[in-house]
Write an enzyme that holds these catalytic residues in place. Structure first.
Site, PDB file in Angstrom:
ATOM      1  N   HIS A   1       0.865  -1.186   0.000  1.00  0.00           N
ATOM      2  CA  HIS A   1       0.000   0.000   0.000  1.00  0.00           C
ATOM      3  C   HIS A   1       0.901   1.234   0.000  1.00  0.00           C
ATOM      4  O   HIS A   1       1.526   1.533  -1.005  1.00  0.00           O
ATOM      5  CB  HIS A   1      -0.930  -0.107   1.220  1.00  0.00           C
TER       6      HIS A   1
ATOM      7  N   HIS B   1      -2.677  -2.175  -9.808  1.00  0.00           N
ATOM      8  CA  HIS B   1      -3.544  -1.572  -8.809  1.00  0.00           C
ATOM      9  C   HIS B   1      -4.811  -2.405  -8.732  1.00  0.00           C
ATOM     10  O   HIS B   1      -5.266  -2.915  -9.743  1.00  0.00           O
ATOM     11  CB  HIS B   1      -3.881  -0.124  -9.215  1.00  0.00           C
TER      12      HIS B   1
ATOM     13  N   ASP C   1       2.635   5.527  -7.108  1.00  0.00           N
ATOM     14  CA  ASP C   1       3.913   5.380  -6.420  1.00  0.00           C
ATOM     15  C   ASP C   1       5.103   5.237  -7.350  1.00  0.00           C
ATOM     16  O   ASP C   1       6.247   5.278  -6.898  1.00  0.00           O
ATOM     17  CB  ASP C   1       3.871   4.146  -5.508  1.00  0.00           C
TER      18      ASP C   1
END
Ligand code: ACO
Length: 424
Positions: free
Chosen positions: A263, A302, A358
């Site tokens: 995460h 994702h 990210d």
């Protein structure tokens, strides 16, 4: 065509028709037809745990909106504090509301001296700053006894303001401790993001002046990370909040979820991965290792985006602005090559794996001088406003305590065997 589904229990021939409302079907009807038969959904991939009006996300189309406003427009025109207001209150503030909100937040940036001197200073010298942050958020609940008054609107508002305001102070304090630098008090002359950078980097100058381009970059990154509907940490917030725990304890649980490499720890994992790859020539063998299941391509894939993450697109632009000030992060070339190879490779195409938020954020943070261990902390600072928006919504919905069912696959009943009769 009716907007409904029909379920038939083949054991009894009984059927039930359930209306489809807002893209969901109520489990109450399912339970009525099939008592004791549970909907088996590991990872809650097909379960809507709540109705929510905070954030809209269409993973197939790559759309993200806070309270109806596209993330692209907010990133271009807004500020993090305005976005936090929007998430929590549902509407953009007018000037008077914004000034009052911003002043309230600014006046709650200080932390109790005991939090720093006795609590944070008690950590081992090499403690991970995210571990320190998780614990410090939980510790705040012991300082604000009105935190338990979750149905008192004034007390609830106060904790919301305190948490949003104190996150940068706690984050910077954790960093300063880990590098052995003295704590820097908030400079309340400065706006939110500039104040955070001052607490991070100030040395001996009377006033720390961050480069405006870097302040804006941090503010945009805060906007992009402020909420993301029912992700793992928000679900932790809602789960703990559903037991009517105070907001600090609930937010500590959410931050703990964010600490995980699947995460909020993913941007840290991306930089470690790029460092390990080391050069463009090693990209191809690394991709082969990913495809053979030996490792994962960090910052890719994702649960809900099966398209380019819209935040990743904006972040690429922020990266250009930051690198103009800081110079290019040498890992950027490896990242660009990895992205290019993956986006043209059947393995990633068929699984619809694209860069997520990210993939580039870590490179920006690193170029700005943040140590890798601070990356999840940087994510947590703004995400607290999303967590609190969902927590507040949950309390207003008067939702049930989260208590899922399970599909039991263990032993049937058996008799206890005394130790001396067990097989050796
Ligand atoms: N690299 C290689 N293969 C991957 C990756 C990846 N990053 N992500 C998914 N896959 C593959 C899986 O191996 C699986 O393949 P299979 O069908 O052949 O078994 C398929 O794609 C589906 O993967 P799941 O793990 O079922 O997807 P899930 O939705 O559960 O996982 C997750 C999502 C955890 C984000 C995953 O994509 C991942 O681990 N990514 C890397 C870590 C990361 O970047 N996390 C940040 C997420 S964004 C955020 O939290 C802010």
């Amino acid at each position: 065509m009716p907007e409904s589904i029909t379920i038939t229990d083949n054991r009894t021939g009984q059927s039930i028709e359930i209306p489809i409302e807002n893209g969901g079907v109520s489990s109450a009807a399912w339970e009525k037809l099939l008592p004791g038969v549970w909907f088996h959904d590991p990872g809650l991939t097909a379960t809507a745990m709540t109705e929510s009006a905070v954030t809209y996300l269409d993973g197939d189309a790559g759309i993200l909106r806070y309270r109806g406003y596209p993330i692209e427009q907010l990133a271009e025109e807004s500020t993090y504090l305005e976005v936090a207001y929007l998430l929590l209150k549902g509407e953009l503030p007018n000037q008077t509301q914004y000034d009052a909100w911003s002043s309230e937040i600014t006046h709650h940036t200080f932390i109790h001296e005991n939090v720093r001197k006795r609590f944070l200073d008690g950590f081992h010298y090499d403690a991970h700053p995210m571990g320190m942050l998780v614990s410090a958020i939980a510790a705040l609940s012991t300082f604000y006894l009105d935190a338990k008054e979750i149905y008192d609107p004034a007390a609830r508002e106060k904790q919301i303001v305190r948490l949003i305001a104190k996150m940068p102070t706690l984050a910077a304090a954790a960093h300063r401790f880990s590098v052995g630098m003295p704590f820097v008090y908030p400079d309340n002359e400065l706006p939110f993001a500039a104040n955070f950078l001052s607490m991070m980097w100030k040395v001996a100058e009377p006033h720390y002046k961050a480069n405006p381009a870097l302040v804006r970059a941090i503010d945009v990154l805060f906007i992009l990370h402020a909420d993301h509907e029912q992700n793992c940490s928000t679900t932790a917030m809602r789960t703990v909040g559903s037991a009517h725990a105070d907001p600090y304890s609930s937010a500590a649980a959410a931050a703990a979820a964010l600490y995980g490499p699947r995460h909020g720890g993913a941007n840290e994992a991306v930089v470690r991965m790029l460092t390990e790859i080391g050069s463009i020539e090693n990209v191809a063998p690394y991709i082969e290792a990913v495809k053979s299941g030996k490792t994962r391509l960090q910052g890719f894939g994702h649960r809900v985006y099966k398209n380019y993450d819209p935040r990743a697109r904006i972040i690429k632009k922020v990266a250009d602005d930051v690198f103009e000030v800081t110079g290019i992060n040498p890992l950027l070339d490896i990242a660009l090559k990895l992205e290019d190879v993956a986006l043209h490779d059947e393995y990633f195409i068929s699984r619809r794996l694209y860069p997520n938020v990210d993939f580039y954020s870590g490179l920006i943070y690193q170029a700005m001088g943040f140590p890798v261990a601070m990356f999840p902390v940087l994510f947590a600072i703004p995400r607290v406003s999303g967590w609190l928006a969902h927590w507040s919504e949950l309390l207003d919905q008067d939702g049930k305590i989260v208590r899922p069912r399970q599909v039991y696959i263990g032993e049937p009943e058996r008799k206890y065997v005394p130790m001396d009769q067990r097989e050796s």
